[in-house]
Motif scaffolding. Structure first.
Motif, mmCIF file in Angstrom:
data_model
loop_
_atom_site.group_PDB
_atom_site.id
_atom_site.type_symbol
_atom_site.label_atom_id
_atom_site.label_comp_id
_atom_site.label_asym_id
_atom_site.label_seq_id
_atom_site.Cartn_x
_atom_site.Cartn_y
_atom_site.Cartn_z
ATOM 1 N N UNK A 18 -3.918 4.787 7.899
ATOM 2 C CA UNK A 18 -4.967 3.773 8.041
ATOM 3 C C UNK A 18 -4.895 2.758 6.908
ATOM 4 N N UNK A 19 -4.750 3.272 5.690
ATOM 5 C CA UNK A 19 -4.721 2.389 4.529
ATOM 6 C C UNK A 19 -3.459 1.530 4.524
ATOM 7 N N UNK A 20 -2.315 2.153 4.758
ATOM 8 C CA UNK A 20 -1.052 1.421 4.759
ATOM 9 C C UNK A 20 -1.006 0.387 5.884
ATOM 10 N N UNK A 21 -1.486 0.743 7.063
ATOM 11 C CA UNK A 21 -1.493 -0.199 8.189
ATOM 12 C C UNK A 21 -2.382 -1.411 7.888
ATOM 13 N N UNK A 22 -3.547 -1.149 7.327
ATOM 14 C CA UNK A 22 -4.493 -2.234 7.036
ATOM 15 C C UNK A 22 -3.936 -3.181 5.970
ATOM 16 N N UNK B 284 -8.436 -3.701 -2.897
ATOM 17 C CA UNK B 284 -7.241 -3.341 -2.143
ATOM 18 C C UNK B 284 -6.778 -4.502 -1.274
ATOM 19 N N UNK B 285 -7.711 -5.150 -0.605
ATOM 20 C CA UNK B 285 -7.341 -6.245 0.292
ATOM 21 C C UNK B 285 -6.797 -7.444 -0.481
ATOM 22 N N UNK B 286 -7.396 -7.735 -1.617
ATOM 23 C CA UNK B 286 -6.903 -8.839 -2.426
ATOM 24 C C UNK B 286 -5.546 -8.491 -3.053
ATOM 25 N N UNK B 287 -5.330 -7.229 -3.353
ATOM 26 C CA UNK B 287 -4.000 -6.805 -3.797
ATOM 27 C C UNK B 287 -2.981 -7.064 -2.683
ATOM 28 N N UNK C 257 0.773 -1.237 0.000
ATOM 29 C CA UNK C 257 0.000 0.000 0.000
ATOM 30 C C UNK C 257 0.796 1.275 0.000
ATOM 31 N N UNK C 258 2.088 1.224 -0.301
ATOM 32 C CA UNK C 258 2.907 2.444 -0.249
ATOM 33 C C UNK C 258 2.454 3.485 -1.273
ATOM 34 N N UNK C 259 2.204 3.074 -2.492
ATOM 35 C CA UNK C 259 1.772 4.034 -3.512
ATOM 36 C C UNK C 259 0.403 4.603 -3.178
ATOM 37 N N UNK C 260 -0.425 3.808 -2.529
ATOM 38 C CA UNK C 260 -1.747 4.293 -2.136
ATOM 39 C C UNK C 260 -1.607 5.339 -1.042
ATOM 40 N N UNK C 261 -0.728 5.070 -0.072
ATOM 41 C CA UNK C 261 -0.474 6.061 0.971
ATOM 42 C C UNK C 261 0.055 7.352 0.360
ATOM 43 N N UNK C 262 0.965 7.225 -0.593
ATOM 44 C CA UNK C 262 1.527 8.413 -1.241
ATOM 45 C C UNK C 262 0.456 9.236 -1.936
#
Length: 284
Positions: free
Chosen positions: A110-114, A149-152, A58-63
């Motif tokens: 939140x997104x990166x942690x999850x 996202x979760x399946x990714x 999720x790094x790119x999503x956090x960014x």
């Protein structure tokens, strides 16, 4: 992830945190604390770092959250999704407008942690069956709106995706069989509808031959004991792929994998993964 609308996800998540869910545009000025404490032109440099050993996702999503509120911010990825890193690893560096970065912080974390929590738990399951022929699969037990996202994240932990939803792969389960009048009727109806690669769920060994006779292309062995899985795999004898599901945890999965099943599906890797301990810390 290719067909996931990341921009819409970021927009909706920020809107929730900034109190503009009625259709307004996310604005860092809605963060009343940062706006009160910091001048409009204040700068901030910070890192997102892991406090535990994790597998990253999720790094790119956090960014994307930081870029949404400060398009000119500087971001440096210090790790990549799929990396397994020790505690204390810096994952991402961000530098830009302080108000904007602080307003985006919680949504990004939140997104990166999850997602990192899912990837980390998935990796532990994958490691537990290393050296066997079984493949770890996820399930549809995901949070509403977060399935892709979760399946990714599962794939970044080394697992594989099962069907994405009810639309992309047929699975005949006990209630379908009961409502259709039997396994033969259910499978034949699926074939008549033009469906292929039909999985049939069985929960007793004596259901295996009727399911195969009906035309099942794959068997989901649900809540079988390990001895019954051994017997089921021997009975199927490679005629179709087999999948074990139900009651799978880190204590039981290796014994299940050693029965010779082709797949093991585990709902808890998405449904019950604890959030990873990732924080954002100020840097000079």
């Amino acid at each position: 992830m290719s067909d996931f609308d990341l921009a819409a996800f970021v927009e909706a998540t920020l809107a929730e945190d900034l109190g503009i869910e009625g259709g307004g545009v996310p604005d860092a000025a809605r963060d009343i604390t940062a706006t009160a404490c910091l001048p409009a032109d204040a700068r901030l440099k910070a890192v997102l770092d892991s406090r535990d050993a994790v597998t990253v996702a999720g790094l790119e999503i956090a960014a994307a959250f930081f870029r949404r509120l400060d398009p000119g911010c500087r971001i440096e990825l210090l790790a990549k999704d799929g990396d397994s890193v020790p505690a204390g690893t810096d994952l991402l560096l961000v530098e830009g407008n302080a108000r904007a970065l602080l307003a985006a912080e919680r949504s990004a974390l939140n997104t990166l942690q999850h997602l990192t929590g899912i990837a980390t738990l998935t990796r532990s399951y994958v490691d537990a069956i290393a050296g066997t022929t079984a493949t770890l699969l996820d399930t549809r037990k995901t949070l509403p709106g977060l399935r892709r996202l979760e399946k990714y994240a599962v794939t970044q932990g080394g697992g594989s995706n099962h069907r994405m939803g009810l639309w992309d792969a047929p699975m005949v389960k006990d209630n379908h069989i009961a409502a259709a009048g039997g396994v033969t009727e259910a499978v034949q109806a699926c074939k008549a509808a033009g469906l292929s690669n039909i999985t049939v769920e069985v929960d007793h060994i004596d259901q295996i031959e009727p399911a195969l006779a009906a035309g099942a292309d794959r068997l989901l062995l649900d809540n079988f004991t390990v001895p019954d899985l051994h017997a089921a795999v021997a009975l199927v004898a490679g005629r179709v792929p087999t999948e074990a599901s139900g009651g799978v945890n880190l204590t039981t999965i290796r014994a299940i994998a050693q029965t010779g099943v082709d797949y093991i599906s585990v709902g808890r890797i998405t449904q019950s993964a604890p959030a990873a301990d990732v924080g954002m810390d100020y840097r000079d």
